[in-house]
Write a protein that holds these residues in place. Structure first.
Motif, PDB file in Angstrom:
ATOM      1  N   SER A  20      57.298  -2.957  26.494  1.00 10.07           N
ATOM      2  CA  SER A  20      58.181  -1.862  26.863  1.00 10.07           C
ATOM      3  C   SER A  20      57.625  -1.100  28.052  1.00 10.07           C
ATOM      4  N   CYS A  22      58.704   2.578  29.205  1.00 15.55           N
ATOM      5  CA  CYS A  22      59.602   3.648  28.758  1.00 15.55           C
ATOM      6  C   CYS A  22      59.158   5.025  29.248  1.00 15.55           C
ATOM      7  N   SER A  55      65.354 -10.498  25.124  1.00 10.26           N
ATOM      8  CA  SER A  55      66.233  -9.356  24.926  1.00 10.26           C
ATOM      9  C   SER A  55      65.598  -8.274  24.056  1.00 10.26           C
ATOM     10  N   ASN A  57      62.616  -7.109  24.623  1.00 11.51           N
ATOM     11  CA  ASN A  57      61.746  -6.348  25.503  1.00 11.51           C
ATOM     12  C   ASN A  57      62.551  -5.225  26.136  1.00 11.51           C
ATOM     13  N   LEU A  58      61.971  -4.023  26.236  1.00 16.53           N
ATOM     14  CA  LEU A  58      62.735  -2.829  26.528  1.00 16.53           C
ATOM     15  C   LEU A  58      62.226  -2.081  27.759  1.00 16.53           C
ATOM     16  N   GLU A  60      63.319   1.502  29.091  1.00 16.10           N
ATOM     17  CA  GLU A  60      64.178   2.585  28.605  1.00 16.10           C
ATOM     18  C   GLU A  60      63.714   3.957  29.079  1.00 16.10           C
ATOM     19  N   THR A  88      66.034  -5.821  28.147  1.00 17.86           N
ATOM     20  CA  THR A  88      67.046  -4.830  27.832  1.00 17.86           C
ATOM     21  C   THR A  88      66.724  -3.562  28.605  1.00 17.86           C
ATOM     22  N   ARG A  90      67.904   0.264  29.141  1.00 21.68           N
ATOM     23  CA  ARG A  90      68.715   1.251  28.425  1.00 21.68           C
ATOM     24  C   ARG A  90      68.305   2.667  28.832  1.00 21.68           C
TER      25      ARG A  90
END
Length: 177
Positions: A20, A22, A55, A57-58, A60, A88, A90
């Motif tokens: 991630s 983020c 998908s 993995n983020l 964000e 992903t 977001r």
């Protein structure tokens, strides 16, 4: 998009897997000398995992803004996020990118792979600076999102005086696959 010549990158991940990325803020990056002839590409966040993504993995809650290449005669890519794997994305917000170049310059909000990437609840604002003024340079093309597979609840604004410039104009979503 990134050929390695004088590129300035805020966050650059090119090893291992990505779990991630983020809640980071990348802003006020400037490349090249004002009025100079330097190649001036700027990337806010670049993610190219060596072992792929997925998908799950983020990326964000990141905010990327006020990227300003100064090279006058040689265009360079400006991208909020350049993603080389299926991730992903977001709740990210990219905005207020500019260019001083009179050469062909592409300004991207997100550039991502066409298959299996998921974009949801992201915001892109291109064509105007942080104060809401039109970007004065010519030969620009603004692309909100290039790529993607599943796209839901994203907002893209492209405004200002150069959104239909003589080059190719502007595109909110560009599916390249």
């Amino acid at each position: 998009l990134d050929d390695g010549r004088g590129t300035l990158t805020g966050i650059d991940i090119r090893s291992g897997n990505v779990d991630s990325v983020c809640n980071n803020q990348v802003f006020q990056l400037q490349n090249g000398l004002p009025g100079g002839n330097s190649y001036a590409a700027i990337l806010g966040i670049k993610i190219y995992p060596m072992f792929g993504g997925g998908s799950a993995n983020l990326v964000e809650g990141n905010r990327v803004h006020s990227l300003q290449p100064h090279g006058r005669d040689f265009g360079g890519t400006v991208a909020g996020m350049l993603i080389g794997s299926y991730l992903t994305l977001r709740r990210n917000f990219v905005h207020s990118f500019s260019s001083a170049s009179n050469a062909v310059t592409s300004i991207y909000g997100f550039s991502i792979p066409d298959k299996e990437s998921i974009l949801e609840n992201n915001m892109v604002r291109l064509g105007i600076d942080i104060m809401g003024n039109s970007i004065p340079a010519g030969n620009l093309n603004f692309i909100g999102v290039a790529g993607g597979h599943v796209m839901t609840h994203n907002s893209i604004y492209i405004g200002g005086g150069n959104v239909s410039d003589k080059f190719i104009g502007s595109i909110a979503y560009a599916y390249l696959g």
